[in-house]
Design an enzyme around this catalytic site. Structure first.
Site, PDB file in Angstrom:
ATOM      1  N   LYS A  42       0.869  -1.188   0.000  1.00 24.76           N
ATOM      2  CA  LYS A  42       0.000   0.000   0.000  1.00 24.76           C
ATOM      3  C   LYS A  42       0.897   1.227   0.000  1.00 24.76           C
ATOM      4  CE  LYS A  42      -4.471   0.996   0.318  1.00 24.76           C
ATOM      5  NZ  LYS A  42      -5.594   0.169  -0.152  1.00 24.76           N
TER       6      LYS A  42
HETATM    7  P1  NAD Z   1     -12.668   7.919  -2.804  1.00 22.30           P
HETATM    8  O1  NAD Z   1     -11.586   8.909  -2.627  1.00 22.30           O
HETATM    9  O2  NAD Z   1     -13.222   7.709  -4.155  1.00 22.30           O
HETATM   10  O3  NAD Z   1     -13.880   8.249  -1.795  1.00 22.30           O
HETATM   11  C1  NAD Z   1     -13.682   8.440  -0.427  1.00 22.30           C
HETATM   12  C2  NAD Z   1     -14.944   9.009   0.178  1.00 22.30           C
HETATM   13  O4  NAD Z   1     -14.781   9.116   1.591  1.00 22.30           O
HETATM   14  C3  NAD Z   1     -15.275  10.413  -0.322  1.00 22.30           C
HETATM   15  O5  NAD Z   1     -16.664  10.508  -0.535  1.00 22.30           O
HETATM   16  C4  NAD Z   1     -14.847  11.296   0.834  1.00 22.30           C
HETATM   17  O6  NAD Z   1     -15.545  12.520   0.890  1.00 22.30           O
HETATM   18  C5  NAD Z   1     -15.214  10.412   2.005  1.00 22.30           C
HETATM   19  N1  NAD Z   1     -14.560  10.815   3.254  1.00 22.30           N
HETATM   20  C6  NAD Z   1     -13.270  11.169   3.446  1.00 22.30           C
HETATM   21  N2  NAD Z   1     -13.074  11.530   4.722  1.00 22.30           N
HETATM   22  C7  NAD Z   1     -14.262  11.400   5.355  1.00 22.30           C
HETATM   23  C8  NAD Z   1     -14.715  11.629   6.678  1.00 22.30           C
HETATM   24  N3  NAD Z   1     -13.887  12.079   7.618  1.00 22.30           N
HETATM   25  N4  NAD Z   1     -16.020  11.389   6.988  1.00 22.30           N
HETATM   26  C9  NAD Z   1     -16.868  10.947   6.037  1.00 22.30           C
HETATM   27  N5  NAD Z   1     -16.505  10.716   4.762  1.00 22.30           N
HETATM   28  C10 NAD Z   1     -15.220  10.936   4.421  1.00 22.30           C
HETATM   29  O7  NAD Z   1     -12.097   6.547  -2.199  1.00 22.30           O
HETATM   30  P2  NAD Z   1     -12.572   5.060  -2.481  1.00 22.30           P
HETATM   31  O8  NAD Z   1     -11.651   4.490  -3.490  1.00 22.30           O
HETATM   32  O9  NAD Z   1     -14.031   5.005  -2.699  1.00 22.30           O
HETATM   33  O10 NAD Z   1     -12.203   4.362  -1.084  1.00 22.30           O
HETATM   34  C11 NAD Z   1     -13.078   4.372   0.032  1.00 22.30           C
HETATM   35  C12 NAD Z   1     -12.697   3.247   0.978  1.00 22.30           C
HETATM   36  O11 NAD Z   1     -12.746   1.987   0.286  1.00 22.30           O
HETATM   37  C13 NAD Z   1     -11.276   3.309   1.551  1.00 22.30           C
HETATM   38  O12 NAD Z   1     -11.250   2.788   2.846  1.00 22.30           O
HETATM   39  C14 NAD Z   1     -10.479   2.412   0.621  1.00 22.30           C
HETATM   40  O13 NAD Z   1      -9.298   1.923   1.205  1.00 22.30           O
HETATM   41  C15 NAD Z   1     -11.497   1.320   0.394  1.00 22.30           C
HETATM   42  N6  NAD Z   1     -11.280   0.514  -0.800  1.00 22.30           N
HETATM   43  C16 NAD Z   1     -11.209   1.080  -2.039  1.00 22.30           C
HETATM   44  C17 NAD Z   1     -11.024   0.277  -3.149  1.00 22.30           C
HETATM   45  C18 NAD Z   1     -11.026   0.831  -4.555  1.00 22.30           C
HETATM   46  O14 NAD Z   1     -11.009   0.033  -5.498  1.00 22.30           O
HETATM   47  N7  NAD Z   1     -11.057   2.128  -4.768  1.00 22.30           N
HETATM   48  C19 NAD Z   1     -10.867  -1.108  -3.001  1.00 22.30           C
HETATM   49  C20 NAD Z   1     -10.961  -1.659  -1.720  1.00 22.30           C
HETATM   50  C21 NAD Z   1     -11.166  -0.833  -0.635  1.00 22.30           C
END
Ligand code: NAD
Length: 440
Positions: A126
């Site tokens: 990561k």
């Molecule tokens: P992203 O950047 O597209 O979205 C993140 C979201 O979280 C945004 O809407 C943001 O406003 C919100 N956010 C940030 N801080 C916040 C807070 N303090 N309170 C409430 N909301 C908040 O990211 P993503 O890719 O959708 O990832 C989201 C989660 O999913 C993370 O934990 C990431 O590790 C996990 N994840 C992502 C993927 C992927 O393929 N993108 C895969 C597995 C896991």
């Protein structure tokens, strides 16, 4: 990310209070705690647990970037390579002002378990850069990305370590990353290194189905859960925290099954709409405006109110440690499907379990992203492009198989689904260490 820098309209949504933690949350320690517990459950040989208790490499890079106003700013970037027993290190790159080495270590370890659980020939890694991507221009974002990936140099590569998008990064960032890497390897090798990152735009070697993959995988797990309980998803209600890649696609795909999203939240605040949001419109709005702030289709509510809403399903899809003791006591849902990594604190999780609220754990539930990343990597290696149908069919099979393995393990060993997921993953890793033994 798009071009615009957005000012959040004040008063349009109520601002979120900080996450559950009052004290410093030690995410890596939490993940190590799960490792210890699962190791006990399957009687993992002590030496394997010792190896897995720390990452192989922790890379920290301070790199300079010229900003639009001519000043030079120093950025801190991390890449943690946890384990590569089963294959190249694999895992996303996070851009967030809160990124720390501790978080990245935790997330890297979770990638090792996730890839092993999904039976992928990949290890865990990561990365992250500590800054607010909403606070820089698109040109600055491009220079930060290119300079970071250039600084990573030979630490990454299609057969070494393969980054992907995570919080704050997207397909566009991966396009800059792959272009930067290609320009460092010489013209003879340019085409053979496409697979250095996944989650790329389809036009430059990305795969169909990757953008929605994490949400799609989450929905396949939710469907299995619903089927086991005879629970109709048509007419179900959900609340979603985080409306970025994972949250928005999960809401959208569930809406096609008849479930409606009645509340959403992000870093700017929370909105409620008992009639249900139109996830297409909200997703388009967030793509343009970078947040839900100012979206006209819902009533602003506080973070506390959000966590007390009655709904069937909660999708945490933002950051770790969002469901602490208070949130766990307040939640009025039947099930939580962890789109985010580590959204429940261990104390919060225990309360949820005691209250009979089911948890589909991150290592299983959000593994669709890395699974389709693997499909992208395979397509790059073979110079193929698969149809969306082929990607989805393979993903569905992979997610449902993993779901059943985790349920079976947790039933057999009388443990939570989270520990069950770790246990399945650790058994695979242990089998590989058992065969290879320790060099020299
Ligand atoms: P992203 O950047 O597209 O979205 C993140 C979201 O979280 C945004 O809407 C943001 O406003 C919100 N956010 C940030 N801080 C916040 C807070 N303090 N309170 C409430 N909301 C908040 O990211 P993503 O890719 O959708 O990832 C989201 C989660 O999913 C993370 O934990 C990431 O590790 C996990 N994840 C992502 C993927 C992927 O393929 N993108 C895969 C597995 C896991």
């Amino acid at each position: 990310m798009d071009n615009q820098q957005m000012a959040i309209p004040s008063g349009s949504v109520s601002l979120s209070t900080p996450p559950a933690a009052q004290h410093k949350y030690e995410f890596f320690k939490v993940v190590q705690g799960y490792l210890d517990e699962a190791a006990r459950v399957i009687e993992l040989p002590e030496y394997i647990k010792t190896i897995l208790s720390q990452p192989k490499n922790e890379i920290i890079i301070n790199f300079p970037v010229k900003m639009d106003d001519g000043s030079v700013r120093l950025f801190k970037g991390y890449r943690v390579q946890h384990n590569n027993l089963l294959g190249p290190y694999k895992g996303g790159i996070r851009y967030h002002e809160g990124v720390t080495l501790d978080d990245v270590k935790a997330l890297a370890a979770m990638m090792t378990w996730k890839c092993a659980l999904m039976n992928l020939p990949l290890g865990g890694g990561k990365g992250g850069v500590k800054f607010d991507p909403n606070g820089v221009s698109r040109q600055e974002l491009q220079r930060i990305t290119r300079r970071f990936f250039h600084s990573l140099g030979n630490n990454i590569g299609p057969d070494t370590d393969i980054p992907a998008p995570d919080v704050g990064t997207d397909a566009k960032a991966m396009a800059w990353a792959v272009d930067t890497y290609m320009n460092t390897v010489g013209s003879l090798f340019r085409q053979s290194v496409k697979g250095v990152v996944t989650g790329k735009p389809v036009a430059i070697g990305g795969t169909l189905g990757r953008e929605k993959a994490t949400g799609q995988g989450l929905v396949y797990c939710i469907q299995e859960w619903a089927e086991e309980r005879d629970f109709p998803l048509g007419g179900a209600t959900l609340i979603v925290q985080g409306f970025g890649n994972v949250g928005s696609f999960t809401a959208l795909i569930l809406s096609k099954l008849g479930a409606s999203t009645v509340a959403v939240g992000d870093h700017t605040g929370y909105l409620y709409n008992p009639e249900g949001f139109n996830p297409h419109k909200l997703q388009d709005y967030v793509k343009k405006n970078r947040s839900i702030a100012g979206y006209p289709g819902g009533k602003p509510i506080s973070r506390e109110e959000f966590f007390k809403l009655k709904a069937d399903i909660f999708i945490p899809a933002a950051l770790e440690n969002q469901i602490g003791v208070e949130e766990a006591k307040n939640l009025q849902v039947k099930m939580i499907a962890e789109g985010a990594n580590g959204p429940c604190s261990p104390e919060g999780e225990q309360i949820l379990i005691d209250r009979g609220i089911d948890i589909l754990p991150d290592v299983l539930a959000n593994a669709g992203g890395v699974t389709v990343s693997y499909y992208e990597w395979v397509q790059n290696k073979r110079s193929e492009s698969w149809s969306l149908e082929e990607v989805d069919t393979r993903l569905e099979k992979a997610m449902k198989r993993a779901y059943r393995e985790v349920v079976e393990m947790s039933r057999q060993r009388k443990c939570s689904m989270r520990i069950g997921a770790y246990a399945v993953a650790l058994q695979r890793i242990a089998a590989a260490y058992g065969e290879r033994e320790i060099f020299p």
